[in-house]
Scaffold this active site. Sequence first.
Site, short mmCIF file in Angstrom:
data_model
loop_
_atom_site.label_atom_id
_atom_site.label_comp_id
_atom_site.label_asym_id
_atom_site.label_seq_id
_atom_site.Cartn_x
_atom_site.Cartn_y
_atom_site.Cartn_z
N HIS A 18 -3.33 -14.12 -43.46
CA HIS A 18 -2.20 -13.70 -42.45
C HIS A 18 -1.33 -12.65 -43.37
O HIS A 18 -1.14 -11.79 -42.85
CB HIS A 18 -1.53 -14.99 -41.86
CG HIS A 18 -0.53 -14.46 -40.98
ND1 HIS A 18 -0.65 -13.70 -39.84
CD2 HIS A 18 0.86 -14.82 -40.94
CE1 HIS A 18 0.46 -13.60 -39.26
NE2 HIS A 18 1.21 -14.34 -39.74
N GLU A 34 12.50 -20.68 -35.69
CA GLU A 34 11.27 -20.85 -36.00
C GLU A 34 11.03 -21.98 -37.28
O GLU A 34 12.12 -22.39 -37.96
CB GLU A 34 10.63 -19.39 -36.64
CG GLU A 34 10.43 -18.72 -35.37
CD GLU A 34 9.39 -17.46 -35.78
OE1 GLU A 34 9.39 -17.17 -37.06
OE2 GLU A 34 9.28 -16.74 -34.70
N ARG A 46 3.55 -24.68 -42.09
CA ARG A 46 2.19 -23.94 -42.17
C ARG A 46 1.17 -24.20 -43.28
O ARG A 46 0.03 -24.51 -42.82
CB ARG A 46 2.66 -22.52 -42.39
CG ARG A 46 1.83 -21.48 -42.25
CD ARG A 46 2.59 -20.05 -42.16
NE ARG A 46 3.10 -19.62 -40.89
CZ ARG A 46 3.60 -18.36 -40.76
NH1 ARG A 46 3.24 -17.48 -41.55
NH2 ARG A 46 4.03 -18.28 -39.64
N ARG A 102 5.91 -17.28 -47.91
CA ARG A 102 7.04 -16.41 -47.02
C ARG A 102 7.71 -17.24 -46.12
O ARG A 102 6.83 -18.14 -45.50
CB ARG A 102 6.12 -15.52 -46.36
CG ARG A 102 6.90 -14.47 -45.65
CD ARG A 102 6.09 -13.61 -44.67
NE ARG A 102 5.39 -14.21 -43.81
CZ ARG A 102 5.09 -13.94 -42.58
NH1 ARG A 102 5.67 -12.92 -41.86
NH2 ARG A 102 4.34 -14.64 -41.78
N HIS A 123 -2.54 -18.29 -41.88
CA HIS A 123 -1.85 -18.81 -40.67
C HIS A 123 -2.72 -20.00 -40.15
O HIS A 123 -3.93 -19.67 -40.33
CB HIS A 123 -1.67 -17.58 -39.55
CG HIS A 123 -0.73 -18.13 -38.37
ND1 HIS A 123 -1.22 -19.02 -37.38
CD2 HIS A 123 0.27 -17.60 -38.14
CE1 HIS A 123 -0.24 -19.13 -36.62
NE2 HIS A 123 0.81 -18.45 -36.99
C1 FAD Z 1 -0.75 -11.18 -35.93
C2 FAD Z 1 0.52 -10.99 -37.09
C3 FAD Z 1 1.81 -11.67 -36.59
C4 FAD Z 1 2.74 -11.25 -37.39
N1 FAD Z 1 4.00 -11.81 -37.11
C5 FAD Z 1 4.97 -11.75 -37.57
C6 FAD Z 1 6.37 -12.06 -37.13
O1 FAD Z 1 6.64 -12.44 -36.03
N2 FAD Z 1 7.60 -11.69 -37.85
C7 FAD Z 1 7.38 -11.07 -39.41
O2 FAD Z 1 8.35 -10.62 -39.76
N3 FAD Z 1 6.19 -10.77 -39.55
C8 FAD Z 1 5.03 -10.88 -38.89
N4 FAD Z 1 3.85 -10.53 -39.32
C9 FAD Z 1 3.63 -9.78 -40.72
C10 FAD Z 1 4.17 -8.41 -40.43
O3 FAD Z 1 3.84 -7.92 -39.24
C11 FAD Z 1 3.91 -7.43 -41.65
O4 FAD Z 1 4.07 -8.07 -42.76
C12 FAD Z 1 4.42 -6.30 -41.76
O5 FAD Z 1 4.59 -5.62 -40.39
C13 FAD Z 1 4.11 -5.14 -42.52
O6 FAD Z 1 4.60 -3.96 -42.34
P1 FAD Z 1 4.13 -2.66 -43.42
O7 FAD Z 1 4.66 -1.75 -42.76
O8 FAD Z 1 4.25 -3.02 -44.58
O9 FAD Z 1 2.55 -2.76 -43.07
P2 FAD Z 1 1.85 -2.40 -41.55
O10 FAD Z 1 2.51 -2.67 -40.54
O11 FAD Z 1 0.47 -3.11 -41.91
O12 FAD Z 1 1.29 -0.86 -41.84
C14 FAD Z 1 0.25 -0.25 -42.66
C15 FAD Z 1 -0.07 1.11 -42.56
O13 FAD Z 1 -0.83 1.53 -43.57
C16 FAD Z 1 -1.84 2.08 -43.18
N5 FAD Z 1 -2.62 2.29 -44.22
C17 FAD Z 1 -3.27 1.44 -45.15
N6 FAD Z 1 -4.27 1.86 -46.05
C18 FAD Z 1 -4.00 3.00 -45.80
C19 FAD Z 1 -4.75 4.36 -46.41
N7 FAD Z 1 -5.51 4.14 -47.59
N8 FAD Z 1 -4.24 5.74 -46.03
C20 FAD Z 1 -3.59 5.84 -45.05
N9 FAD Z 1 -2.87 4.87 -44.39
C21 FAD Z 1 -3.41 3.43 -44.81
C22 FAD Z 1 -2.34 1.35 -41.78
O14 FAD Z 1 -3.00 2.08 -40.93
C23 FAD Z 1 -1.00 1.06 -41.30
O15 FAD Z 1 -0.51 2.21 -40.70
C24 FAD Z 1 2.76 -10.68 -38.75
C25 FAD Z 1 1.34 -10.11 -39.02
C26 FAD Z 1 0.42 -10.28 -38.15
C27 FAD Z 1 -1.01 -9.71 -38.62
#
Ligand code: FAD
Length: 538
Positions: A346, A118, A285, A381, A239
């Site tokens: 993003h 990538e 990016r 990032r 993004h």
């Molecule tokens: C379209 C897209 C593509 C991506 N592609 C990549 C990739 O290829 N590789 C990579 O490394 N990263 C990628 N990323 C970034 C990566 O997906 C995220 O940074 C990572 O998944 C975040 O994980 P997390 O567990 O911290 O949060 P999340 O996966 O966002 O989970 C957060 C959780 O908290 C919950 N929540 C939020 N607020 C509250 C509240 N007040 N009360 C209760 N629950 C709450 C939400 O409902 C959710 O369940 C991408 C992101 C997007 C949007």
Amino acid sequence: MALTADYLVIGSGVAGLSFALEAAAHGDVLVVTKRSADESNTKYAQGGIAAVLSEADSFEAHIADTVRAGAGLCHPLAVETVVKEGPARVRKLRDLGARFDRAEGPSNGDDDLDLHLEGGHSARRVAHAADMTGREVERALLAAIAASPRIRVLEGHTAVDLITLAKFGGPEVCAGAYVLEDASGRVETILARAVVLASGGAGKVYLYTTNPDVATGDGVAMAFRAGAEIANMEFYQFHPTALFHPQAKRFLITEAMRGEGAVLRRLDGAPFMKEHDPRGDLAPRDVVARAIDFEMKKTGAEHVLLDITQKRPEFVRDRFPGIHEECLRWGIDITRQPIPVVPAAHFMCGGITTNLDGRTTIPGLWAIGECASTGLHGANRLASNSLLEGLVMAHRAAVALASTLDRSGPWPEVREWEVGSATPSDEAVVITQNWDEVRRLMWNYVGIVRSNTRLRRAARRVALLQEEIAEYYWKYFVTRDLLELRNIATVAQLVIECAASRHESRGLHFTSDYPGVDPRLARDTVVKRGVPAHLRDR
Ligand SMILES: Cc1cc2nc3c(=O)[nH]c(=O)nc-3n(C[C@H](O)[C@H](O)[C@H](O)COP(=O)(O)OP(=O)(O)OC[C@H]3O[C@@H](n4cnc5c(N)ncnc54)[C@H](O)[C@@H]3O)c2cc1C
């Protein structure tokens, strides 16, 4: 009566779920999540997880690539820790049942994985499941969670605020959270020995975002209100290419498409990237996002075009099956038509300050995943490092808590949620109007290119909106929409404050008033409630 658990986890993305699985070996875990358990940024991740999984790669190379992207602000120990512990976490995820694509023909490492290259990476190191990696990660984690009797997942539950004992005359310790059950409108009190924020990013603070509706920065806003330290919020990654379609929200078109030869064009079909950077469509990016922003502002167009029609249709369908299918749903056949795209918010590089075990500046409160600022990403990032960070930090927090959590002693006395004189709202239009205002002003004034004047304008407007929101908050019953609005306004305030205090352009923060990097400012921006943002060495 308060609900109690050893661990209260707020969020069910990669960070929250992986933490819950490990923590369940040492105690009872309650996971609260806003909508269905799988709805998260994690679910939409396409590219994959970066880790050193091939003999042709090295920790040194992954560290160097991460540090280069971070533009002088990465914390060396955070980078080294996450990179070196990454491969074991990816293997663990495979052991749990996550199915990543395998290499065809000779293996490129002892893991036998098909590793993608990538942008920004100097080696093939991105493990993936076609272009739907996040969906597979969520599926595997939720399946393992379902088999664990010590984990309870409450869907449709939105954390409102953290409970700190200081509010009740005790020490500054986090002891739980108030949580809204969306269906009944009731706010429950949940007490826990450790509260772990895993609430993800805040893309919804901007008008265009690749993030789903749940990404409203609740964790950062709650931690800030509770008095925790927040860092580097000016570094919001945009993004360059999200699908532009009035009905299709938040669909990302992977940068790998430009890697495979797709060309960015103006609406009249003219390619434009070479006018902005000698690397053309393969520029990094942030350069591409700024170029598209420039073209849109100059021509007044609502989007530009991304064109991969010069490739064979079979190749396009095989290489990008998810994108091909999604675009077809909206009437765009990417093998024959260019895709309308806009840049979109993003990834939040800053967040709640933590150490390398996920500990925040408030005892009892932990933060992992995108809502945390560990020092890994610095000012920008590196692609695919965020799922990795979520996995590694969840593991580290679980290990640290297993040996330190004190499960003895009575539960503290705290007040239940008080409704006071609040009534049901008869003016919900205030919420929709203010949601739109925050997101639009952030897009226009605090987006890809900033300036002192724009930031001042934005600060004044957000302060005014916050006053209105606060008035509404105390007058009416809380709803998820209202809570999210209050949180995006707080996140907007934090992004503006951090951006205004950084008098240089570095990484993702670009301001026309200070267009160059100032080596004296290679420091984190730190904000705390009641204390204005300042740049600080950590
Ligand atoms: C379209 C897209 C593509 C991506 N592609 C990549 C990739 O290829 N590789 C990579 O490394 N990263 C990628 N990323 C970034 C990566 O997906 C995220 O940074 C990572 O998944 C975040 O994980 P997390 O567990 O911290 O949060 P999340 O996966 O966002 O989970 C957060 C959780 O908290 C919950 N929540 C939020 N607020 C509250 C509240 N007040 N009360 C209760 N629950 C709450 C939400 O409902 C959710 O369940 C991408 C992101 C997007 C949007």
